[in-house]
Motif scaffolding. Structure first.
Motif, short mmCIF file in Angstrom:
data_model
loop_
_atom_site.label_atom_id
_atom_site.label_comp_id
_atom_site.label_asym_id
_atom_site.label_seq_id
_atom_site.Cartn_x
_atom_site.Cartn_y
_atom_site.Cartn_z
N CYS A 313 0.87 -1.17 0.00
CA CYS A 313 0.00 0.00 0.00
C CYS A 313 0.91 1.23 0.00
CB CYS A 313 -0.90 0.02 1.23
SG CYS A 313 -1.82 1.57 1.38
N ARG A 315 0.11 4.19 0.47
CA ARG A 315 -0.35 5.22 1.40
C ARG A 315 0.23 5.03 2.80
NH1 ARG A 315 -6.63 6.78 1.95
NH2 ARG A 315 -6.43 8.30 3.65
N CYS A 326 -6.19 -2.43 0.55
CA CYS A 326 -5.47 -2.39 1.81
C CYS A 326 -6.43 -2.57 2.99
CB CYS A 326 -4.75 -1.05 1.92
SG CYS A 326 -3.94 -0.81 3.51
N LEU A 328 -5.92 -1.75 5.94
CA LEU A 328 -5.80 -0.63 6.88
C LEU A 328 -6.54 0.62 6.38
CD1 LEU A 328 -2.02 -0.86 7.91
CD2 LEU A 328 -4.00 -1.72 9.18
N CYS A 329 -6.42 0.92 5.07
CA CYS A 329 -6.99 2.18 4.58
C CYS A 329 -7.97 2.02 3.41
CB CYS A 329 -5.88 3.14 4.20
SG CYS A 329 -5.00 2.65 2.71
ZN LIG Z 1 -3.19 1.28 3.17
#
Ligand SMILES: [Zn+2]
Length: 379
Positions: A313, A315, A326, A328-329
């Protein structure tokens, strides 16, 4: 182009003195096509900082220095690297600073402009290599060698007086001659050890090896004080008169390699043990990638042969073996050919240690493992 400890020390002390300092890292493949690709990558990295060199908000001297850096780096890297690994450049033309070094392992390509040199990738790579002091003892002579990565150089030779031809005619009894000779060699050993203490005291070396005649080496080792004996990893037999520098280098390389393998096996043992005892540890690629994504890795161990595709990712730096978005995001993930490479770079960026495991251990099947800073939350 070979990196030396002196050069590392010099780079660590670099400072732009108010001018921007350019740090550039580029992986090197030593063949024609690889070199062409490298030059294209260098040009594109330099293009990224070109706008800065024209930025009117910077002082004239800073812009001028950057322009010179860009020209100099581009020109200097046209020369082909001779070995695989990476090239690192630190440049601040306004201060007359230009350092170009070869690193024995590949790093991620990057360019950084800052007040200080960006040294973490360099230190992350060099962290794996021991600085070894090899001392070759002989009656009245001590040769001190520095071995670092795959290079050896002689630092100094210490000569002391010896009794080469005992003068019996002068009336000295044979045992008195021997006593005198012993006394002289003791004095010589003490002087040599004083020199070694000074070299190790400055933090210049990690390891010590001793070479020489089979009857002299054990005697010399007996003279070593505790602080030097703790650094001693082994000794070898060599005749200083006939041995070539290449012979000595080979002997040292074998001892250092045995020592490195022993430490690598020990680390793998510690990781497996931590995992078994429910202490913070990761075993296997999935778990290790998750740990790296959370900046949890203190010491990473990757099998030397491990290669695996994966996703990242862009980011938040999440690393995984597969996936479309992802966790997480929610951003889409980017596919990469070798996630192990991303893993080692991430650990270095987060201030962790990286160890490549060369001998076959239990880690080979798992590809990677780590000692962690904290217990991982569930994935
Ligand atoms: Zn991410």
């Amino acid at each position: 182009m070979m990196i030396t400890q002196d050069q590392v020390d010099r780079i660590l002390r670099l400072d732009g003195n108010g001018l921007p300092l350019v740090s550039l890292y580029i992986p090197a493949e030593p063949d024609r096509t690889g070199h062409r690709a490298l030059l294209t990558r260098v040009a594109s990295l330099l293009d990224r900082i070109r706008p800065l060199a024209e930025d009117r908000s910077l002082e004239h001297a800073a812009r001028l220095s950057l322009r010179d850096d860009i020209a100099k780096i581009g020109k200097s890297l046209e020369e082909e690297p001779h070995r695989p690994g990476a090239v690192a450049v630190f440049s601040c033309s306004g201060n007359g600073v230009y350092e170009q070094v070869w690193l024995p392992r590949s790093t991620r390509e990057r360019i950084v402009v800052d007040a200080d040199p960006y040294v973490r990738p360099m230190l992350g790579v060099l962290d794996e290599y021991y600085r070894t002091c090899a001392v070759i003892v002989d009656k009245g002579t001590g040769q001190v060698w520095e071995h670092y990565i795959d290079e050896a150089r002689e630092l100094e030779t210490i000569r002391d007086r010896t009794l080469r031809k005992p003068n019996y005619a002068a009336g000295l009894a044979e045992d008195r001659v021997r006593n005198k000779a012993d006394e002289l060699s003791k004095r010589h050993y003490r002087r040599l050890i004083g020199e070694l203490k000074q070299l190790f005291g400055t933090g210049r070396f990690d390891l010590l090896v001793v070479g020489g005649h089979s009857h002299e080496v054990p005697v010399f080792i007996e003279f070593l004080p505790r602080e030097l004996r703790d650094r001693l990893i082994g000794s070898f037999t060599v005749d200083r008169e006939t041995a070539t520098p290449a012979d000595i280098k080979q002997k040292v390389r074998e001892l250092v390699s045995d020592h490195a393998h022993q430490e690598q096996r020990q680390l793998v043992g510690e990781i497996l043990e931590a995992r078994a005892a429910r202490r913070p540890g990761a075993v296997g690629l999935d778990e290790t990638l998750w740990a790296a994504s959370l900046a949890a890795i203190r010491t990473l161990a990757v099998d030397e042969d491990a290669v695996a595709p994966g996703v990242v990712c862009d980011r938040d730096g999440l690393l995984a073996r597969s996936g479309k978005t992802c966790p997480l995001c929610g951003e889409p993930l980017r596919e990469v050919p070798d996630i192990i490479d991303e893993l080692t770079e991430t650990v270095i960026d987060d201030g962790g240690e990286v160890r490549h495991i060369e001998p076959e251990t239990e880690l080979r099947a798992h590809q990677a493992g780590a000692l962690l800073r904290f217990e991982l939350p569930p994935q």
